[in-house]
Design a protein around this motif. Structure first.
Motif, PDB file in Angstrom:
ATOM      1  N   THR A 215       0.820  -1.217   0.000  1.00 50.27           N
ATOM      2  CA  THR A 215       0.000   0.000   0.000  1.00 50.27           C
ATOM      3  C   THR A 215       0.852   1.265   0.000  1.00 50.27           C
ATOM      4  OG1 THR A 215      -0.184  -0.173   2.409  1.00 50.27           O
ATOM      5  CG2 THR A 215      -1.982  -1.081   1.104  1.00 50.27           C
ATOM      6  N   SER A 268      -6.080  -3.954   3.248  1.00 52.88           N
ATOM      7  CA  SER A 268      -5.420  -2.742   2.767  1.00 52.88           C
ATOM      8  C   SER A 268      -6.364  -1.584   2.467  1.00 52.88           C
ATOM      9  CB  SER A 268      -4.628  -3.057   1.491  1.00 52.88           C
ATOM     10  OG  SER A 268      -5.509  -3.434   0.445  1.00 52.88           O
ATOM     11  N   LEU A 272      -5.963   2.748   2.363  1.00 51.21           N
ATOM     12  CA  LEU A 272      -5.976   3.449   1.086  1.00 51.21           C
ATOM     13  C   LEU A 272      -7.081   4.507   1.040  1.00 51.21           C
ATOM     14  CD1 LEU A 272      -5.264   0.443  -1.300  1.00 51.21           C
ATOM     15  CD2 LEU A 272      -3.765   2.411  -0.893  1.00 51.21           C
TER      16      LEU A 272
END
Length: 313
Positions: A215, A268, A272
């Motif tokens: 990420t 993730s 994000l």
């Protein structure tokens, strides 16, 4: 006391404040779906990618592994539309030796079960029932379009699209706003990533992504793209999606017995989304695409960017 219902984003564009109705569509934040048809991958199809596994297509276990790491969406395209997604990444493929010379499918590692025309008809029906919601369909990749059939397939597909969506299509010569689209009764933009001659179809929309499973790398690379000057009157996509490596390092992921891409994405995506909220306060974003678009608050996070201070006439 009855349970509180989640807010519906089925018609979110029509509910935006009036001051955003005349904003060029290029300046609005639009939730998008990466590899939109991957929920429909056919475990019985041959392996298209990665190249290292193509020769293992006849082995069920190999196809199962590919599917486990190729599924990026877990809801149908209609449910993605109902959830508020307005941009769709549609990767087109022709199956070798298909008895129907113009039948096409979608792909991501494997072919889909459902053909292109069936899905586009569903999208057209949805667009007809939601005339104030503007959809962006990005058709690309065109796997299996060999030289001897490519022109025929492109001509067939583009003609089908123009006929199907008809008066709903927003022409590429326009600078669309919500109000201008509503006034003209048009609500579908089709981006076609190949040479074509229809005024109704748009050229390729740039798709920026991190090309990594990390990420931090994704965030860093997207920052580089977003901080560069971009054309004022054009769409662009900021892809939050993770990408498996194309070299032998892919085996470090796909051979994990208790993991899959969906699990990695779920771990993730919250980070994000926090990053895109912070980044949008500094640089403009337009279409923001992701995996698992119906989960973890993706759609409301992107829609909310439209009412932040970054949106200016």
């Amino acid at each position: 006391m009855p349970a509180k219902k989640d807010k519906s984003y089925c018609d979110w564009m029509s509910q935006l404040p009036p001051e955003l109705h005349d904003i060029p569509f290029f300046k609005l934040a639009i939730p998008g779906s990466h590899d939109s048809m991957s929920y429909d991958l056919d475990i019985n199809s041959s392996i298209i990618e990665p190249d290292r596994l193509k020769r293992l297509s006849r082995i069920y276990c190999a196809r199962k592994i590919v599917r486990k790491w190729a599924v990026t969406q877990d809801e149908t395209i209609t449910k993605q539309l109902d959830a508020g997604v307005r941009y769709f990444d549609l990767r087109i493929a022709r199956k070798a030796h298909d008895p129907d010379p113009t039948r096409l499918y979608f792909h991501h590692g494997l072919y889909t079960r459902t053909d292109v025309e069936t899905v586009l008809k569903d999208v057209n029906d949805w667009a007809g029932g939601h005339p104030k919601e503007i959809l962006v369909l990005a058709l690309s990749h065109f796997h299996g379009f060999d030289k001897n059939v490519a022109e025929q397939l492109h001509r067939h597909l583009t003609s089908f699209i123009v006929t199907l969506f008809g008066a709903k299509l927003i022409h590429k010569r326009d600078i669309p706003t919500l109000k201008s689209c509503w006034d003209k009764g048009r609500n579908v933009i089709v981006s076609y990533d190949s040479r074509q001659h229809f005024n109704e179809l748009w050229s390729k929309i740039p798709y920026y992504y991190g090309n990594s499973m990390n990420t931090r790398d994704v965030e860093s690379k997207l920052c580089q793209f977003l901080e560069k000057p971009s054309p004022a009157q054009s769409f662009f996509v900021c892809g939050l999606n993770l990408t498996l490596p194309e070299n032998a390092r892919i085996l470090l992921y796909i051979l994990r017995p208790c993991d899959n891409l969906v699990k990695v994405i779920r771990r993730s995506l919250p980070r994000l989304l926090r990053w895109v909220e912070q980044q949008a306060a500094k640089t403009p974003v337009n279409i923001v695409a992701s995996d698992l678009v119906t989960r973890d608050g993706f759609v409301p996070t992107i829609i909310k960017l439209n009412t932040s201070k970054r949106v200016k006439p």
